[in-house]
Enzyme design. Structure first.
Site, short mmCIF file in Angstrom:
data_model
loop_
_atom_site.label_atom_id
_atom_site.label_comp_id
_atom_site.label_asym_id
_atom_site.label_seq_id
_atom_site.Cartn_x
_atom_site.Cartn_y
_atom_site.Cartn_z
N GLY A 59 0.86 -1.18 0.00
CA GLY A 59 0.00 0.00 0.00
C GLY A 59 0.89 1.23 0.00
O GLY A 59 1.90 1.27 -0.69
N CYS B 99 6.29 -5.09 0.91
CA CYS B 99 6.42 -3.75 0.32
C CYS B 99 6.22 -2.69 1.41
O CYS B 99 7.08 -2.51 2.26
CB CYS B 99 5.45 -3.59 -0.84
SG CYS B 99 5.84 -2.18 -1.92
N ARG C 111 12.77 3.85 0.58
CA ARG C 111 11.46 3.77 -0.07
C ARG C 111 11.59 4.04 -1.58
O ARG C 111 12.47 4.76 -2.02
CB ARG C 111 10.50 4.80 0.54
CG ARG C 111 10.20 4.57 2.01
CD ARG C 111 9.45 5.72 2.65
NE ARG C 111 8.02 5.70 2.29
CZ ARG C 111 7.44 6.63 1.55
NH1 ARG C 111 8.15 7.62 1.03
NH2 ARG C 111 6.14 6.56 1.31
N ILE D 3 6.43 -2.98 -7.05
CA ILE D 3 5.62 -1.80 -7.31
C ILE D 3 6.03 -0.70 -6.34
O ILE D 3 5.76 -0.78 -5.14
CB ILE D 3 4.11 -2.10 -7.15
CG1 ILE D 3 3.69 -3.25 -8.07
CG2 ILE D 3 3.28 -0.84 -7.43
CD1 ILE D 3 2.26 -3.70 -7.86
N HIS E 236 5.75 -8.25 -3.92
CA HIS E 236 4.37 -8.62 -3.61
C HIS E 236 4.08 -10.07 -4.01
O HIS E 236 3.56 -10.32 -5.10
CB HIS E 236 3.39 -7.72 -4.37
CG HIS E 236 3.36 -6.31 -3.94
ND1 HIS E 236 2.50 -5.83 -2.97
CD2 HIS E 236 4.09 -5.24 -4.35
CE1 HIS E 236 2.69 -4.52 -2.81
NE2 HIS E 236 3.65 -4.15 -3.63
N GLU F 35 1.70 -11.80 -3.01
CA GLU F 35 0.24 -11.94 -3.06
C GLU F 35 -0.34 -11.58 -4.43
O GLU F 35 -1.51 -11.89 -4.71
CB GLU F 35 -0.42 -11.11 -1.96
CG GLU F 35 -0.51 -9.61 -2.22
CD GLU F 35 0.78 -8.86 -1.92
OE1 GLU F 35 0.75 -7.62 -1.93
OE2 GLU F 35 1.82 -9.51 -1.66
#
Length: 266
Positions: A72, A105, A135, A165, A234, A236
């Site tokens: 997120g 992430c 980051r 991402i 990620h 997931e």
């Protein structure tokens, strides 16, 4: 005193549901649990029953034996967690109760002890990993990519397709106190004593080649320290269940051995 080792018949795994790939994590966790259950029928060691819940309140967090922090936007997640009264309970869950926790992430950023390239004014962190993260290592959303990862802890030759991402990376393994944005400042004395008493070292579990023009070597994209696991990418967002299976096994073993996931008292 350490609580005696037990293997619960039921293990509740929460996914912090403030933002990000919550449903995707729960879906892969369910598939991983099904795979573990089928494997247990072929062995003499039974696998506990898993349940998976979304976590938005302290009451829901208190039901959890383990927790996933999804991707997120880490600054937004920290702000929302603070407003909901979750930030300090999350710190206690990770660093005092020391229950198994996995961050992907933005979740990795939240679990770091320090972060650089934060937004103006910085952000609050949960901590648990003695690392400093950078980051957005690979640029903006449009610079997202998928890359093959060699992850020895999976004990397979087949590479894992990592989805990156606006991904962070671990840029430094630190002693715990230094850094640009520190986690858990002003926490209670018990938390400080227990964190000071930790002896686990940060294990590097995965790397990825640095972008062209940014130097030689590889970026650290997966780490573990005691009860805390973090990935820059990620899992997931793929159909590959292997990391979720591996992590659930770590949860079970931690509870079974009386290690991570069993609360201790000073």
């Amino acid at each position: 005193m350490t609580v005696d080792a037990v293997t619960p018949q039921q293990i509740t795994v929460g996914v912090l549901a403030l933002q990000g790939g919550v449903i995707e994590h729960i879906s892969l966790l369910q598939k991983a649990a099904t795979q573990l259950s089928s494997q247990s029928t072929e062995s003499s060691t039974p696998t506990p029953q898993f349940s998976f819940i979304q976590v938005r309140t302290t009451a829901q967090l208190s039901q959890c034996d383990a927790l996933v922090l999804p991707g997120g936007e880490s600054t937004t997640m920290a702000i929302v967690a603070r407003r909901l009264g979750l930030l300090d309970p999350l710190r206690e869950f990770v660093k005092v109760q020391r229950k198994p926790t996995w961050g992907t992430c933005a979740g990795l950023v939240m679990l770091a002890s320090a972060a650089s390239a934060t937004k103006q004014g910085g952000q609050e962190l949960i901590g648990g990993l003695d690392v400093k993260v950078l980051r957005n290592r690979y640029g903006t959303q449009i610079q997202s990519f998928v890359g093959d990862l060699r992850l020895p802890f999976l004990e397979e030759e087949k590479p894992f397709r990592g989805v990156f991402i606006r991904a962070p990376v671990v840029e430094e393994i630190i002693s715990g106190e230094n850094g640009e944005q520190s986690a858990g400042e002003g926490g209670d004395e018990i938390a400080k004593l227990k964190e000071k008493a930790r002896t686990e070292k940060v294990e590097v579990l995965g790397t990825y080649p640095k972008p062209q023009g940014s130097g030689e070597g590889e970026d650290i994209v997966a780490v573990r320290q005691g009860n805390v696991f973090g990935t820059s990418f990620h899992p997931e967002l793929t159909d590959d269940v292997r990391i979720h299976v591996w992590w659930l096994k770590q949860v079970v073993e931690g509870l079974r051995s009386g290690g991570e996931g069993i609360q201790t008292q000073l």
